[in-house]
Design a protein around this motif. Structure first.
Motif, PDB file in Angstrom:
ATOM      1  N   HIS A   7      55.308  30.911  84.926  1.00  0.00           N
ATOM      2  CA  HIS A   7      54.624  30.504  86.151  1.00  0.00           C
ATOM      3  C   HIS A   7      53.099  30.509  85.998  1.00  0.00           C
ATOM      4  CE1 HIS A   7      54.616  34.863  86.192  1.00  0.00           C
ATOM      5  NE2 HIS A   7      53.751  34.870  87.179  1.00  0.00           N
ATOM      6  N   LEU A   8      52.585  31.084  84.919  1.00  0.00           N
ATOM      7  CA  LEU A   8      51.131  31.178  84.723  1.00  0.00           C
ATOM      8  C   LEU A   8      50.613  30.342  83.564  1.00  0.00           C
ATOM      9  CD1 LEU A   8      50.520  35.011  85.226  1.00  0.00           C
ATOM     10  CD2 LEU A   8      49.975  33.158  86.837  1.00  0.00           C
ATOM     11  N   SER A  25      46.589  26.995  81.411  1.00  0.00           N
ATOM     12  CA  SER A  25      46.970  27.448  82.738  1.00  0.00           C
ATOM     13  C   SER A  25      47.873  26.413  83.407  1.00  0.00           C
ATOM     14  CB  SER A  25      45.721  27.673  83.591  1.00  0.00           C
ATOM     15  OG  SER A  25      46.078  27.868  84.952  1.00  0.00           O
ATOM     16  N   LYS A  27      48.595  26.241  86.601  1.00  0.00           N
ATOM     17  CA  LYS A  27      48.120  25.860  87.932  1.00  0.00           C
ATOM     18  C   LYS A  27      46.847  25.017  87.914  1.00  0.00           C
ATOM     19  CE  LYS A  27      50.270  29.765  90.321  1.00  0.00           C
ATOM     20  NZ  LYS A  27      50.061  30.962  91.181  1.00  0.00           N
ATOM     21  N   ASN A  28      45.904  25.335  87.017  1.00  0.00           N
ATOM     22  CA  ASN A  28      44.622  24.611  87.066  1.00  0.00           C
ATOM     23  C   ASN A  28      44.279  23.884  85.774  1.00  0.00           C
ATOM     24  OD1 ASN A  28      43.595  26.552  85.264  1.00  0.00           O
ATOM     25  ND2 ASN A  28      42.781  27.812  86.924  1.00  0.00           N
ATOM     26  N   ASP A 119      54.333  36.906  81.439  1.00  0.00           N
ATOM     27  CA  ASP A 119      53.265  36.909  82.432  1.00  0.00           C
ATOM     28  C   ASP A 119      52.022  36.228  81.839  1.00  0.00           C
ATOM     29  OD1 ASP A 119      52.430  37.448  85.048  1.00  0.00           O
ATOM     30  OD2 ASP A 119      51.617  39.401  84.525  1.00  0.00           O
ATOM     31  N   ASN A 120      50.906  36.915  81.734  1.00  0.00           N
ATOM     32  CA  ASN A 120      49.676  36.315  81.208  1.00  0.00           C
ATOM     33  C   ASN A 120      49.348  36.789  79.797  1.00  0.00           C
ATOM     34  OD1 ASN A 120      49.183  38.920  82.256  1.00  0.00           O
ATOM     35  ND2 ASN A 120      46.990  38.525  82.377  1.00  0.00           N
ATOM     36  N   LYS A 292      43.759  36.810  84.730  1.00  0.00           N
ATOM     37  CA  LYS A 292      44.453  36.032  85.759  1.00  0.00           C
ATOM     38  C   LYS A 292      43.511  35.288  86.690  1.00  0.00           C
ATOM     39  CE  LYS A 292      48.788  38.630  85.883  1.00  0.00           C
ATOM     40  NZ  LYS A 292      49.730  39.440  86.715  1.00  0.00           N
ATOM     41  N   ARG A 293      42.257  35.706  86.754  1.00  0.00           N
ATOM     42  CA  ARG A 293      41.305  35.004  87.622  1.00  0.00           C
ATOM     43  C   ARG A 293      41.102  33.550  87.179  1.00  0.00           C
ATOM     44  NH1 ARG A 293      36.328  38.974  87.263  1.00  0.00           N
ATOM     45  NH2 ARG A 293      37.156  39.018  85.146  1.00  0.00           N
ATOM     46  N   HIS A 294      41.357  33.270  85.915  1.00  0.00           N
ATOM     47  CA  HIS A 294      41.173  31.905  85.389  1.00  0.00           C
ATOM     48  C   HIS A 294      42.454  31.096  85.437  1.00  0.00           C
ATOM     49  CE1 HIS A 294      37.149  32.967  84.012  1.00  0.00           C
ATOM     50  NE2 HIS A 294      37.670  34.063  83.529  1.00  0.00           N
ATOM     51  N   LEU A 295      43.482  31.638  86.062  1.00  0.00           N
ATOM     52  CA  LEU A 295      44.781  30.975  86.079  1.00  0.00           C
ATOM     53  C   LEU A 295      45.200  30.511  87.467  1.00  0.00           C
ATOM     54  CD1 LEU A 295      46.730  33.411  83.696  1.00  0.00           C
ATOM     55  CD2 LEU A 295      45.465  31.326  83.107  1.00  0.00           C
ATOM     56  N   VAL A 296      44.316  30.649  88.453  1.00  0.00           N
ATOM     57  CA  VAL A 296      44.675  30.289  89.826  1.00  0.00           C
ATOM     58  C   VAL A 296      43.903  29.053  90.272  1.00  0.00           C
ATOM     59  CG1 VAL A 296      45.313  32.609  90.456  1.00  0.00           C
ATOM     60  CG2 VAL A 296      42.944  31.875  90.760  1.00  0.00           C
TER      61      VAL A 296
END
Length: 296
Positions: A7-8, A25, A27-28, A119-120, A292-296
């Motif tokens: 998911h990441l 990533s 998402k982005n 996860d990440n 994780k801040r760079h994955l949203v």
């Protein structure tokens, strides 16, 4: 091209050399790996086996016979690795000794490398099995190159590397003509645990550390903070490198280093070499964690 996805993150691995090609990533679409511009440096993350770096005269001696060996060994460009297993979260490649490899490396072995995505965090696992009747001598390591700067509005000098502990280790210098380790050192760590990235940092080739206390190094932006961390519990040596003025940074966990200038070229005496008894298996892992801040 084989890939793992959750998911990441999505990661891609090249079949040739089982080389990690992309960490993206979901998402982005941020891409964390160097994309191998052939005009600068045409690799992403070579896998190094059975040697690290250069050998004197591109050769070594075993049982009074001289063998040729290219820099970083024969896995990184090898098209004979096969996929042993593959799921959404893990993939394993295997390379077994053959007649062609035996001419340059007279040992029977089984080399496995696997990538696990959870996860990440990407964990890179290595396994070497000695299927010979004699002792196996080898080194191994990683050479992952991360995009730096990460975003278009940033500069290389916005970034630095931070070790988890205060360090007084110095970098061992290479001879620029032959790639061998000299007896010279230089200080590059500032404030006890940081290396500031700048375009001249690698004018004398890679930074090579033999005696770090840290087992984790983090790539950080001066304003935005942590980008990613590489953890290397099983690896006593660390290389840091990029082509001068290139927009990437390699963080390289190593078991072994290039030959020293004074080497007698006997492989069993090579610094950092691992000796593995017949029938034994050796395992070593390192991990890459994306903030994780760079994955949203």
């Amino acid at each position: 091209m084989p890939l793992l996805k959750n998911h990441l993150l999505q990661i891609e691995i090249k079949s040739i050399g089982a080389e990690l090609k992309a960490i993206t990533s979901v998402k982005n679409n941020n891409e964390f790996m160097w994309q191998a511009d052939p005009k600068i440096w045409g690799s992403h993350a070579p896998n190094l086996f059975p040697v690290i770096g250069s050998m004197k005269d591109d050769s070594y001696i075993y049982n009074d016979k001289t063998y040729k060996m290219t820099k970083h060994g024969f896995v990184r460009h090898n098209d004979k690795l096969i996929i042993k297993s593959h799921s959404d979260s893990e993939i394993t490649f295997i390379l077994t000794s053959n007649d062609q490899l035996y001419e340059m490396y007279p040992f029977l072995f089984q080399f496995e490398i696997s990538y696990q995505l959870k996860d990440n965090i990407i964990t890179v696992n290595h396994s070497v099995e000695n299927i010979d009747s004699k002792t196996l001598f080898f080194s191994l390591g990683g050479h992952p190159a991360f995009a730096c700067p990460l975003f278009k509005d940033e500069d290389y000098t916005d970034y630095y590397l931070e070790f988890e502990k205060q360090e007084n280790s110095k970098s061992y210098l290479l001879n620029m003509e032959n790639g061998l380790v000299t007896g010279k050192t230089k200080s590059v760590i500032v404030e006890g645990n940081k290396i500031q990235l700048h375009e001249d940092l690698f004018n004398e080739d890679a930074l090579i550390f033999k005696d770090l206390k840290s087992r984790q190094v983090t790539l950080k932006h001066r304003d935005k903070g942590l980008v990613l961390s590489v953890r290397f519990e099983d690896f006593p040596y660390l290389g840091i490198w990029a082509k001068p003025s290139a927009n990437y940074i390699c963080i390289e966990p190593w078991l072994g280093i290039a030959d020293i200038e004074t080497t007698n070229q006997q492989i069993e005496n090579k610094e950092g070499i691992i000796s593995l008894a017949s029938g034994s298996v050796f395992n070593a892992s390192y991990s890459i964690e994306i903030d994780k801040r760079h994955l949203v």
